[in-house]
Design a protein around this motif. Structure first.
Motif, mmCIF file in Angstrom:
data_model
loop_
_atom_site.group_PDB
_atom_site.id
_atom_site.type_symbol
_atom_site.label_atom_id
_atom_site.label_comp_id
_atom_site.label_asym_id
_atom_site.label_seq_id
_atom_site.Cartn_x
_atom_site.Cartn_y
_atom_site.Cartn_z
ATOM 1 N N LEU A 50 0.839 -1.197 0.000
ATOM 2 C CA LEU A 50 0.000 0.000 0.000
ATOM 3 C C LEU A 50 0.876 1.249 0.000
ATOM 4 C CD1 LEU A 50 -2.722 -1.028 2.619
ATOM 5 C CD2 LEU A 50 -2.881 -1.106 0.124
ATOM 6 N N THR A 51 1.973 1.200 0.756
ATOM 7 C CA THR A 51 2.911 2.327 0.780
ATOM 8 C C THR A 51 3.581 2.497 -0.575
ATOM 9 O OG1 THR A 51 3.328 1.940 3.134
ATOM 10 C CG2 THR A 51 4.924 3.295 1.942
ATOM 11 N N PHE A 52 3.970 1.381 -1.201
ATOM 12 C CA PHE A 52 4.595 1.445 -2.520
ATOM 13 C C PHE A 52 3.622 2.005 -3.549
ATOM 14 C CE2 PHE A 52 7.121 -2.455 -1.021
ATOM 15 C CZ PHE A 52 8.074 -1.648 -0.414
ATOM 16 N N GLY A 53 2.358 1.614 -3.421
ATOM 17 C CA GLY A 53 1.346 2.150 -4.327
ATOM 18 C C GLY A 53 1.183 3.647 -4.153
ATOM 19 N N ALA A 54 1.170 4.089 -2.898
ATOM 20 C CA ALA A 54 1.064 5.526 -2.623
ATOM 21 C C ALA A 54 2.287 6.272 -3.156
ATOM 22 C CB ALA A 54 0.917 5.754 -1.116
ATOM 23 N N ALA A 55 3.470 5.658 -3.025
ATOM 24 C CA ALA A 55 4.694 6.286 -3.534
ATOM 25 C C ALA A 55 4.636 6.405 -5.055
ATOM 26 C CB ALA A 55 5.915 5.473 -3.123
ATOM 27 N N SER A 56 4.111 5.371 -5.712
ATOM 28 C CA SER A 56 3.972 5.407 -7.168
ATOM 29 C C SER A 56 3.023 6.527 -7.589
ATOM 30 C CB SER A 56 3.453 4.061 -7.686
ATOM 31 O OG SER A 56 3.309 4.071 -9.090
ATOM 32 N N MET A 57 1.927 6.689 -6.859
ATOM 33 C CA MET A 57 0.985 7.776 -7.155
ATOM 34 C C MET A 57 1.656 9.138 -6.973
ATOM 35 S SD MET A 57 -2.588 6.555 -5.390
ATOM 36 C CE MET A 57 -3.071 4.832 -5.399
ATOM 37 N N ALA A 58 2.431 9.277 -5.891
ATOM 38 C CA ALA A 58 3.096 10.546 -5.616
ATOM 39 C C ALA A 58 4.107 10.885 -6.712
ATOM 40 C CB ALA A 58 3.788 10.489 -4.255
ATOM 41 N N LEU A 59 4.881 9.883 -7.138
ATOM 42 C CA LEU A 59 5.839 10.104 -8.217
ATOM 43 C C LEU A 59 5.126 10.471 -9.512
ATOM 44 C CD1 LEU A 59 8.288 7.131 -7.536
ATOM 45 C CD2 LEU A 59 8.802 9.557 -7.287
ATOM 46 N N GLY A 60 3.982 9.830 -9.729
ATOM 47 C CA GLY A 60 3.203 10.140 -10.925
ATOM 48 C C GLY A 60 2.681 11.564 -10.909
ATOM 49 N N ILE A 61 2.146 11.996 -9.768
ATOM 50 C CA ILE A 61 1.629 13.358 -9.645
ATOM 51 C C ILE A 61 2.752 14.367 -9.852
ATOM 52 C CG2 ILE A 61 0.639 15.024 -8.026
ATOM 53 C CD1 ILE A 61 -0.922 12.692 -6.783
ATOM 54 N N ASN A 62 3.915 14.067 -9.284
ATOM 55 C CA ASN A 62 5.061 14.961 -9.419
ATOM 56 C C ASN A 62 5.466 15.155 -10.880
ATOM 57 O OD1 ASN A 62 7.371 16.464 -8.158
ATOM 58 N ND2 ASN A 62 8.550 14.876 -9.185
ATOM 59 N N SER A 63 5.293 14.119 -11.690
ATOM 60 C CA SER A 63 5.614 14.220 -13.112
ATOM 61 C C SER A 63 4.510 14.913 -13.896
ATOM 62 C CB SER A 63 5.852 12.822 -13.697
ATOM 63 O OG SER A 63 6.971 12.202 -13.107
ATOM 64 N N VAL A 64 3.265 14.648 -13.527
ATOM 65 C CA VAL A 64 2.138 15.208 -14.273
ATOM 66 C C VAL A 64 2.068 16.721 -14.136
ATOM 67 C CG1 VAL A 64 -0.389 15.288 -14.435
ATOM 68 C CG2 VAL A 64 0.774 13.093 -14.178
ATOM 69 N N VAL A 65 2.368 17.246 -12.955
ATOM 70 C CA VAL A 65 2.241 18.694 -12.736
ATOM 71 C C VAL A 65 3.248 19.493 -13.564
ATOM 72 C CG1 VAL A 65 1.292 18.436 -10.420
ATOM 73 C CG2 VAL A 65 3.767 18.619 -10.716
ATOM 74 N N LYS A 66 4.252 18.818 -14.120
ATOM 75 C CA LYS A 66 5.254 19.497 -14.933
ATOM 76 C C LYS A 66 4.864 19.548 -16.404
ATOM 77 C CE LYS A 66 8.923 17.843 -11.848
ATOM 78 N NZ LYS A 66 10.123 16.975 -11.728
ATOM 79 N N VAL A 67 3.661 19.073 -16.736
ATOM 80 C CA VAL A 67 3.231 18.985 -18.131
ATOM 81 C C VAL A 67 3.287 20.351 -18.811
ATOM 82 C CG1 VAL A 67 0.781 19.350 -17.621
ATOM 83 C CG2 VAL A 67 1.453 18.063 -19.656
ATOM 84 N N SER A 68 3.654 20.353 -20.086
ATOM 85 C CA SER A 68 3.691 21.586 -20.871
ATOM 86 C C SER A 68 2.362 21.810 -21.582
ATOM 87 C CB SER A 68 4.823 21.527 -21.903
ATOM 88 O OG SER A 68 4.803 22.663 -22.734
ATOM 89 N N MET A 69 1.861 20.762 -22.263
ATOM 90 C CA MET A 69 0.554 20.836 -22.937
ATOM 91 C C MET A 69 -0.180 19.524 -22.695
ATOM 92 S SD MET A 69 1.311 22.729 -26.568
ATOM 93 C CE MET A 69 -0.449 22.869 -26.854
ATOM 94 N N LEU A 70 -1.349 19.607 -22.059
ATOM 95 C CA LEU A 70 -2.076 18.401 -21.679
ATOM 96 C C LEU A 70 -2.780 17.699 -22.850
ATOM 97 C CD1 LEU A 70 -2.669 16.644 -19.260
ATOM 98 C CD2 LEU A 70 -4.689 18.039 -18.784
ATOM 99 N N PRO A 71 -3.376 18.427 -23.829
ATOM 100 C CA PRO A 71 -4.120 17.740 -24.899
ATOM 101 C C PRO A 71 -3.328 16.662 -25.636
ATOM 102 C CG PRO A 71 -4.646 20.064 -24.925
ATOM 103 C CD PRO A 71 -3.540 19.894 -23.932
ATOM 104 N N PRO A 72 -2.078 16.914 -26.091
ATOM 105 C CA PRO A 72 -1.362 15.837 -26.787
ATOM 106 C C PRO A 72 -1.029 14.659 -25.875
ATOM 107 C CG PRO A 72 0.078 17.731 -26.432
ATOM 108 C CD PRO A 72 -1.303 18.165 -26.101
ATOM 109 N N VAL A 73 -0.877 14.916 -24.583
ATOM 110 C CA VAL A 73 -0.623 13.832 -23.636
ATOM 111 C C VAL A 73 -1.852 12.936 -23.528
ATOM 112 C CG1 VAL A 73 -0.108 13.265 -21.232
ATOM 113 C CG2 VAL A 73 1.051 15.189 -22.331
ATOM 114 N N ILE A 74 -3.026 13.562 -23.400
ATOM 115 C CA ILE A 74 -4.270 12.795 -23.333
ATOM 116 C C ILE A 74 -4.494 12.025 -24.630
ATOM 117 C CG2 ILE A 74 -6.771 12.949 -23.072
ATOM 118 C CD1 ILE A 74 -5.180 13.546 -20.533
#
Length: 239
Positions: A36-60
């Protein structure tokens, strides 16, 4: 020298062997709580990467098209099929180390761990970064997390977790060696969108590890091959 990829892969392998060997000697409450902790860490790392997005439409768009391609190619089914075939001989070699999970949970966790080790945004960025700067710090940090993650999951999945080191090492080494070719062709904006795409996959991997929702994360991986292309042409068309 391939310092980061080697250290990361050795850490994953060592953790897998230690976890599979110790097995039930690790308290059950620890084996249940740490994923559960590893899952939470994976989510946190993911959020940290997502907030740096330059343009969301091409990513989606890359995620949608990439997921469709993955579903059509049945990538996750292929990984599950391979896992079952590989696990058979492993159980014969180590007959006393059988997995204690039902088949569906076994496949679900194995695919999640495989993607977390081999296709995480941290690993991809770390390999590319080391290929250019020769700084292995990112992959060494990832190695510490992978060591404990592989050890805990190997207590239930068995020695098959050690096989994840093969695609992990190949991918990290490939990115390290190609960094000098790939990065000069990119821009900070493309890298940001690429990281955001990987971050979304890492975020939903966390959901899968914690058992909240079984996202078909392996089928989403083609998005990583498409996102920079989509991001580049999106800017040409709309900017």
């Amino acid at each position: 020298m391939l310092t980061g990829p080697i250290i990361n892969s050795v850490a994953t392998l060592a953790g897998s062997i230690i976890g599979a060997t110790m097995g039930n000697k690790i308290p059950e409450r620890l084996r249940l709580a740490l994923p559960l902790t590893f899952g939470a860490a994976s989510m946190a790392l993911g959020i940290n990467s997502v907030v740096k997005v330059s343009m969301l439409p091409p990513v989606i768009l890359a995620l949608l098209v990439g997921s469709a391609v993955g579903e059509l190619l049945k990538i996750e089914k292929g990984i599950e099929w391979a896992a079952i075939r590989v696990n058979g001989p492993i159980q014969k070699i180590f007959p006393g180390k059988k997995t204690d999970e039902d088949p569906q949970a076994f496949l679900q966790n194995f695919v999640a761990v495989l993607v977390l080790f081999s296709a995480s945004g941290t690993g991809i960025f770390g390999a590319l970064n080391e290929g250019i700067t020769h700084d292995p710090t990112v992959l060494i940090s990832k190695a510490m997390l992978d060591f404990f993650t592989s050890a805990i999951f190997a207590t239930s999945l068995g020695f098959i977790v050690a096989t994840t080191v093969i695609p992990q090492f190949i991918i990290l080494c490939g990115l390290y060696l190609l960094a000098g070719v790939i990065l000069p062709l990119t821009t900070p904006q493309l890298i940001a969108d690429f990281s955001a795409c990987g971050g979304i996959i890492m975020f939903v991997t966390g959901f899968r590890i914690t058992g909240i929702k079984k996202f078909p994360i392996a089928n989403m991986l083609p998005a990583l091959l498409l996102v920079m292309i989509f991001s580049h042409y999106w800017r040409l068309l709309f900017h």
